[in-house]
Design an enzyme around this catalytic site. Structure first.
Site, PDB file in Angstrom:
ATOM      1  N   THR A   5      41.135  44.243  50.587  1.00 37.10           N
ATOM      2  CA  THR A   5      41.147  44.870  51.909  1.00 37.10           C
ATOM      3  C   THR A   5      40.341  46.169  51.887  1.00 37.10           C
ATOM      4  O   THR A   5      39.860  46.609  52.924  1.00 37.10           O
ATOM      5  CB  THR A   5      42.584  45.145  52.391  1.00 37.10           C
ATOM      6  N   LYS A   8      39.725  42.827  38.219  1.00 37.61           N
ATOM      7  CA  LYS A   8      38.919  43.583  39.183  1.00 37.61           C
ATOM      8  C   LYS A   8      37.658  44.163  38.523  1.00 37.61           C
ATOM      9  O   LYS A   8      36.769  44.645  39.196  1.00 37.61           O
ATOM     10  CB  LYS A   8      39.751  44.699  39.809  1.00 37.61           C
ATOM     11  N   HIS A  42      49.704  35.672  47.948  1.00 42.62           N
ATOM     12  CA  HIS A  42      48.689  36.726  47.817  1.00 42.62           C
ATOM     13  C   HIS A  42      47.932  36.680  46.502  1.00 42.62           C
ATOM     14  O   HIS A  42      47.174  37.605  46.209  1.00 42.62           O
ATOM     15  CB  HIS A  42      49.321  38.115  47.938  1.00 42.62           C
ATOM     16  N   LYS A  84      37.685  47.982  54.582  1.00 40.17           N
ATOM     17  CA  LYS A  84      37.698  49.394  54.994  1.00 40.17           C
ATOM     18  C   LYS A  84      36.342  50.022  54.744  1.00 40.17           C
ATOM     19  O   LYS A  84      35.823  50.764  55.581  1.00 40.17           O
ATOM     20  CB  LYS A  84      38.773  50.163  54.212  1.00 40.17           C
ATOM     21  N   LYS A 121      40.627  50.937  43.656  1.00 40.84           N
ATOM     22  CA  LYS A 121      41.622  49.864  43.712  1.00 40.84           C
ATOM     23  C   LYS A 121      42.471  49.948  42.456  1.00 40.84           C
ATOM     24  O   LYS A 121      42.144  50.708  41.534  1.00 40.84           O
ATOM     25  CB  LYS A 121      40.963  48.489  43.815  1.00 40.84           C
ATOM     26  N   ARG A 122      43.550  49.176  42.399  1.00 38.75           N
ATOM     27  CA  ARG A 122      44.342  49.164  41.173  1.00 38.75           C
ATOM     28  C   ARG A 122      43.458  48.799  39.983  1.00 38.75           C
ATOM     29  O   ARG A 122      42.503  48.033  40.117  1.00 38.75           O
ATOM     30  CB  ARG A 122      45.493  48.139  41.302  1.00 38.75           C
TER      31      ARG A 122
HETATM   32  C1  NBG Z   1      46.928  41.179  46.643  1.00 38.09           C
HETATM   33  C2  NBG Z   1      45.561  40.583  46.344  1.00 38.09           C
HETATM   34  C3  NBG Z   1      44.499  41.204  47.223  1.00 38.09           C
HETATM   35  C4  NBG Z   1      44.906  41.082  48.664  1.00 38.09           C
HETATM   36  C5  NBG Z   1      46.297  41.684  48.866  1.00 38.09           C
HETATM   37  C6  NBG Z   1      46.790  41.529  50.271  1.00 38.09           C
HETATM   38  C7  NBG Z   1      49.015  40.959  45.361  1.00 38.09           C
HETATM   39  C8  NBG Z   1      49.954  40.043  44.690  1.00 38.09           C
HETATM   40  N1  NBG Z   1      47.927  40.427  45.907  1.00 38.09           N
HETATM   41  O1  NBG Z   1      43.277  40.540  47.035  1.00 38.09           O
HETATM   42  O2  NBG Z   1      45.245  40.766  45.004  1.00 38.09           O
HETATM   43  O3  NBG Z   1      43.980  41.721  49.506  1.00 38.09           O
HETATM   44  O4  NBG Z   1      47.228  41.056  48.024  1.00 38.09           O
HETATM   45  O5  NBG Z   1      46.775  40.203  50.658  1.00 38.09           O
HETATM   46  O6  NBG Z   1      49.246  42.150  45.398  1.00 38.09           O
END
Ligand code: NBG
Length: 864
Positions: A712, A607, A406, A716, A601-602
C-alpha cells in the site's frame, strides 16, 4: 492456574450474558399516536440546551478555553503546546460526539444491515488533523488557535501516533474505517486497546535495532471514550462437556473469567455527518483480584490473577509475516472475537428479529486469519446458548463471515497447536473437530477415495503436535474469500486454497484490490499539492477527495509549463520539509538538490531491503572508480530507508545494522558524499511516512515476484506524485508501463529458479559477478565488523530463496534507467503528473464500496 479459578463457578452452566442499557443505541418510547415521548423533564428546555457542531471561530475559541479551565484544570495563561493540543483535541472531540451520537441514533432507528471489520491491528496514526479535515473545520481552528497565541502546526505536532499495528494490514484497516465513514456506510471496527503499541525503534551505537515500549496512553488519549458500562465476561480454560442428549449442545464451565471493557473511538467521515465507531476492548480482572487467594492470605497470588487478566491486552505482538505460537496471542484472539461477537449479537437482538435472520443484518469481515475463532465462537453461541440445530447454526455462520487473505507466504499462515487449543478453549476445539468431520465427509462424497486430498484439506494438520489450520477454517466458515490484489488473489486461488476452489467452486473466491485514503495520503500530508489540484481542476477538494478518479482531469495539464513548474516546486518544498525534519531530529544535513529515493516498509527478507543496500554499495564502489569528469555526469542521490524488524527476526535486524554502517562510511567519504548519501531513519511510523512520502522522487517496491500480496506504500508514493519501481503490475496497468521502472523475474519463474538454486546451484561469482564483488567487499570488512554480516550474506550465497542473485543485474540496470530518466526533468515531471492522475482506482473509497456491494450487501445511510 488454581489462583484464578472461582470454585463456586465450577460445574455451573454458563450464565447468559447480561447487559445494562448504555449511552448509545437508545430510542425514546412512543405514545399511543406514535409520537416520541421525551423521557423526563421539559423537552424544550432539553432541546434549547443541546449543542451542535461549533463552526464559528468564536465558539471554537470559547470551547477551547473552556476545556483549558475545566477539563485540563489549568490557568489560561499557563498553557504549553501540549496543553493546547489537549484542549484543541477535547473541543474537536465534542464536535465529533455530536455527529457520532446522531449516527448511532439513526442506525438504531433504521436498523440497516451493518458490517463489522474485525482486525487485530488498527494503525491509526494521528487523529486531530484528520478530524479537522473531515469536519471541514481546519481553517476555523487554525484561526482560532492563532488568536490564542498558538500555531496549528505546533499543536498538531504534539500528538502521539496511535500505533496499534505492525504495517500494511493495520494501516489498511485504518484507511477502510476512514472510507466507510466517508462513504456513509454503516461499518464499525472491532479491535484491542493495547496498552503498548508497536515498539519504539532505537538504533544502538553499533547500528543494531533496539526496542523500547511505546507507552502511547501515558499522556491520556482524548480520542477514546471509556465505556465502563459496556462489558462482557470472557472465559478461558475450564471443562467442556457434551450434554449427550441427542443435540450438539455442551456446557463450558470453570477456568478463568475476565472482563472485556469497551473503549470507543470516533471515526468521522469526510464532509459528512456520518461518524462511525471503532470499539477497542480492554481486559480487566473480573473481580479486582482473586478473593479466594486474598482471603487465604496469599496476596501475591491474588494480584497475580488480576495481572494475568490485564496482561491480555497489554501489548501488540510485533510480528510480521511470522508465525507465533504464543498462548497469550491466542488468548488475545479469543478475548477480542468473543467480546465483539457478544456485542454484535446484543445489538442484533435489540432489533427483535429471529436469530435465523442474523446474516440479513450482520456481515463480519475477518481481517486475515487472526479473528477466525469467531467462527467456532458463533457456532458455540448458536448451539449452546441459542439452542439452534447444527445445520441452522452453520447456515448462519457461513452467511455472516467474509475472509480476506493478506499473504501467501507459507510461514505467515497461522496454525495453532491442538493441545494448546484444547487447554485454552476446550469447547471450541470440540466444535472445530465437529466442523472438520462434516466437512471432510462432504469432500469425500465429492472426491471419493482421494485420501491425499482429505489430508491436504483437513482443518487439522497431522504432526507433533497436531495443528489447527486457521486459513482453512476461515475459508470454509465464510461466505466469500478474497485476496488484496489481482495477482495475489489469483495466487490464493491457484496455490494455498486451490483444493478449496475445486471443492467449493470459483465463485466464492474473489479479489478486492487494496486502496488508501486520499484524505490522509494526499490532502493532509501534502496540502500544497492538494490545493494546486483543487485550483487547477476548479473542483472543491470536498468533491475530488471522495472521487479520486477526478484526478484524471489533470492529464491535459502535463503540457502546461506553469503547472509543471508549480508541481515541481511543491516537490522541492516537500524535500526541504523532510530535510528540516531530519536536521532537527537526527542532526544530519541533507542535500536537497539530489534525487530522493526511499524504501519504507517493514524489514523482511521478501521485501528485499538487502537488494537495495547491496545496490547502494555497488553504486558507491562504482563512484569510487570514476574520474572527476565522469562524476560530473552522475545524478546525485539520497537514499532513505525506514522500517522496523520483528524483534526476533535476526536476519532482518542484521540488514538494519548493515544499512546503518554502510551509511556511516558513505556519508563521510569526501570522494562520494556529494553524489550519494544514505540514511536509515529510525522508528518508522504513520507520521514519519507523512513527511517522507511527499518528499520522495522515487520509491522502491522490489520484493521477490509474487511475495508481496499488494503493498500500500506503493500507492501512497504514487499518489503523492512519484514513480514506482519494481513489480507493481496493477499500478502499471493504470498509470502506463512507461511510468514505472520494472526489473527482475516474474512470478511464474520463481519456483523454477528456487529449484535450480537447490539442485543445480551456480557459484555466485559466475552467475552475478557484480553482486559477488559487493558481497566480498562486505565480507572483507569495508563497512567494519566483517564477520558480523556473514549470516546475512550467506542467505544469498546459499539457497538465495529471495532470488537476489537472479535479479541483481537487472535491478542495477533499472536504477540506471531511473537516473537517465531523471536527467530529463520536463519528462520526469510529466511522468509524475500522469502517475498521480491515473491513481483513482487505488482509493480506499473504491475498495470499501466493492466490499459493501459485492460482499457485505450493505447500503449507504444518509445521516440527516
Ligand atoms: C500484508 C501484505 C501487504 C498488503 C497488506 C494489506 C500481512 C499479513 N500482509 O502486501 O504483506 O498490502 O497486508 O493487505 O500483513
Amino acid at each position: 492456574m488454581s489462583t484464578f479459578i472461582d470454585p463456586k463457578s465450577i460445574g455451573k452452566p454458563v450464565r447468559p450474558r447480561r447487559h445494562v442499557r448504555t449511552l448509545t443505541g437508545y430510542l425514546p418510547e412512543t405514545d399511543a399516536s406514535g409520537k416520541e415521548k421525551w423521557p423526563r423533564g421539559e423537552e424544550k428546555v432539553w432541546k434549547d440546551a443541546m449543542r451542535d457542531v461549533d463552526t464559528e471561530v468564536t465558539s471554537i475559541t470559547k470551547s477551547f478555553v473552556n476545556h483549558v479551565q475545566t477539563s485540563l484544570a489549568r490557568q489560561p495563561y499557563n498553557l504549553d503546546n501540549l496543553g493546547a493540543y489537549q484542549a484543541a483535541a477535547l473541543s474537536v472531540r465534542d464536535n465529533l460526539l455530536v455527529n457520532w451520537n446522531e449516527t448511532a441514533l439513526q442506525y438504531t432507528r433504521k436498523a440497516p444491515k451493518r458490517a463489522y471489520y474485525l482486525s487485530l491491528e488498527f494503525l491509526m496514526g494521528r487523529t486531530l488533523d484528520n478530524a479537522l479535515l473531515n469536519l471541514g473545520l481546519k481553517d476555523q481552528y487554525s484561526e482560532g488557535v492563532k488568536k490564542l497565541g498558538f500555531s496549528v502546526e505546533d499543536i498538531l505536532d504534539q500528538e502521539r501516533d496511535a500505533a496499534l499495528g505492525n504495517g500494511g494490514l493495520g494501516r489498511l484497516a485504518a484507511c477502510y474505517l476512514d472510507s466507510s465513514a466517508s462513504q456513509e456506510l454503516p461499518v464499525w471496527g472491532y479491535g484491542l486497546r493495547y496498552k503498548y503499541g508497536i515498539f519504539q525503534q532505537l538504533i544502538s551505537p553499533a547500528g543494531d535495532q533496539l526496542e523500547a515500549p511505546d507507552p502511547w496512553l501515558d499522556n491520556q488519549n482524548p480520542w477514546e471514550l471509556p465505556r465502563l458500562d459496556v462489558s462482557y465476561e470472557i472465559r478461558f480454560y475450564g471443562q467442556a462437556e457434551r450434554l449427550g442428549d441427542g443435540t450438539p449442545r455442551a456446557t463450558w464451565s470453570g477456568g478463568q473469567e475476565v472482563l472485556a471493557v469497551a473503549y470507543d473511538v470516533m471515526i468521522p467521515g469526510c464532509y459528512t455527518k456520518t461518524t462511525n465507531n471503532l470499539r477497542l476492548w480492554e481486559s480487566k480482572p473480573k473481580r479486582g483480584f482473586d478473593l479466594n487467594s486474598f482471603n487465604a492470605g496469599n496476596y501475591e497470588g491474588a494480584v497475580e490473577a488480576s495481572n494475568s487478566a490485564a496482561a491480555i491486552t497489554s501489548v501488540l505482538y510485533p510480528n510480521d509475516h511470522t508465525t507465533f505460537g504464543k498462548e497469550l496471542r491466542l488468548k488475545q484472539q479469543y478475548f477480542w472475537t468473543a467480546a465483539s461477537l457478544a456485542d454484535i449479537l446484543r445489538r442484533f437482538k435489540n432489533i427483535g428479529k429471529p436469530i435465523t435472520e442474523f446474516p440479513d443484518y450482520v456481515a463480519i469481515q475477518l481481517n486475515d486469519t487472526h479473528p477466525t475463532l469467531a467462527i467456532p465462537e458463533l457456532m458455540r453461541i448458536l448451539i449452546d446458548e441459542e439452542d439452534q440445530p447444527w445445520s441452522t447454526a452453520w447456515q448462519i455462520v457461513t452467511n455472516t463471515f467474509f475472509y480476506t487473505n493478506h499473504t501467501v507466504l507459507p510461514e505467515a499462515l497461522e496454525k495453532w497447536p491442538v493441545p494448546l487449543m484444547e487447554h485454552l478453549l476446550p469447547r471450541h476445539m470440540q466444535i472445530i473437530y465437529d466442523i472438520n468431520l462434516l466437512f471432510l465427509q462432504s469432500v469425500e462424497k465429492k472426491f471419493p477415495g482421494d485420501r491425499d486430498r482429505l489430508g491436504r484439506m483437513s482443518l487439522i494438520e497431522e504432526g507433533f503436535p497436531k495443528q489447527v489450520r486457521m486459513a482453512y477454517l476461515a475459508c470454509i466458515g465464510s461466505r466469500k474469500v478474497n485476496g488484496v490484489a489481482e495477482l495475489h488473489s489469483d495466487l490464493v486461488k491457484t496455490t494455498i486454497l486451490k483444493d478449496f476452489v475445486e471443492f467449493e467452486g470459483i465463485s466464492k473466491f474473489g479479489n478486492v484490490t487494496n486502496g488508501i485514503t486520499p484524505r490522509r495520503w494526499l490532502d493532509q500530508c501534502n496540502p500544497e499539492l492538494s490545493s494546486l489540484i483543487s485550483s487547477t481542476l476548479k473542483v472543491d477538494k470536498a468533491v475530488w477527495l471522495k472521487d479520486l478518479t477526478r484526478l484524471e482531469a489533470l492529464l491535459p495539464f502535463t503540457e502546461d509549463e506553469a503547472f509543471r513548474k508549480e508541481w515541481a516546486a511543491i516537490k522541492q518544498r516537500n524535500k526541504e520539509r523532510l530535510a528540516h525534519h531530519v536536521q532537527t531530529t537526527l542532526g544530519f544535513t541533507i542535500n536537497t538538490n539530489a534525487m530522493f529515493d526511499v524504501q519504507i516498509k517493514r524489514l523482511h527478507e521478501y521485501k528485499r531491503q538487502t537488494l537495495n543496500i547491496l545496490g547502494v554499495i555497488h553504486r558507491y564502489l562504482t563512484l569510487k572508480n570514476m574520474s572527476a569528469a565522469e562524476k560530473k555526469k552522475v545524478n546525485p542521490r539520497v537514499v532513505f530507508f525506514a522500517g522496523k524488524a520483528a524483534p526476533a527476526y535476526y536476519i532482518a535486524k542484521l540488514t538494519i545494522r548493515l544499512i546503518v554502517n554502510v551509511a556511516r562510511i558513505i556519508n563521510e567519504d569526501p570522494d562520494t558524499k556529494d553524489l550519494l548519501q544514505l540514511y536509515f531513519l529510525p522508528d518508522y511510523s504513520v507520521s514519519l511516512a507523512e513527511v517522507l512520502i511527499p518528499a520522495s522522487d522515487i520509491s522502491q517496491h522490489i520484493s521477490t515476484a509474487g511475495t508481496e500480496a499488494s503493498g500500500t506504500s506503493n500507492m501512497k508514493c504514487s499518489l503523492t506524485r512519484m514513480l514506482v519501481d519494481g513489480a507493481n503490475i496493477e499500478i502499471a496497468e493504470e498509470v502506463g508501463e512507461s511510468n514505472v521502472f520494472f526489473f527482475g523475474h516474474l512470478t511464474p519463474a520463481v519456483e523454477d529458479l528456487r529449484y535450480q538454486h537447490t539442485y543445480h546451484p551456480t557459484p555466485i561469482e559466475e552467475k552475478c559477478p557484480a553482486l559477488a564483488n559487493v558481497l566480498n567487499q562486505v565480507s572483507a570488512g569495508l563497512f567494519g565488523d566483517a564477520h558480523v554480516y556473514e549470516p546475512l550474506l550467506n542467505t544469498i550465497r546459499q539457497g538465495d530463496h529471495y532470488l537476489l542473485s537472479d535479479d541483481f543485474d537487472s535491478y542495477i540496470a533499472a536504477l540506471a534507467m531511473v537516473d537517465e530518466a531523471y536527467l530529463d526533468q520536463t519528462e520526469w515531471v510529466k511522468k509524475s503528473i500522469r502517475t498521480t492522475a491515473k491513481m483513482g482506482k487505488f482509493s480506499s473509497d473504491r475498495a470499501i464500496n466493492e466490499y459493501a456491494e459485492s460482499y457485505w450487501n450493505i447500503e449507504a445511510q444518509k445521516i440527516a
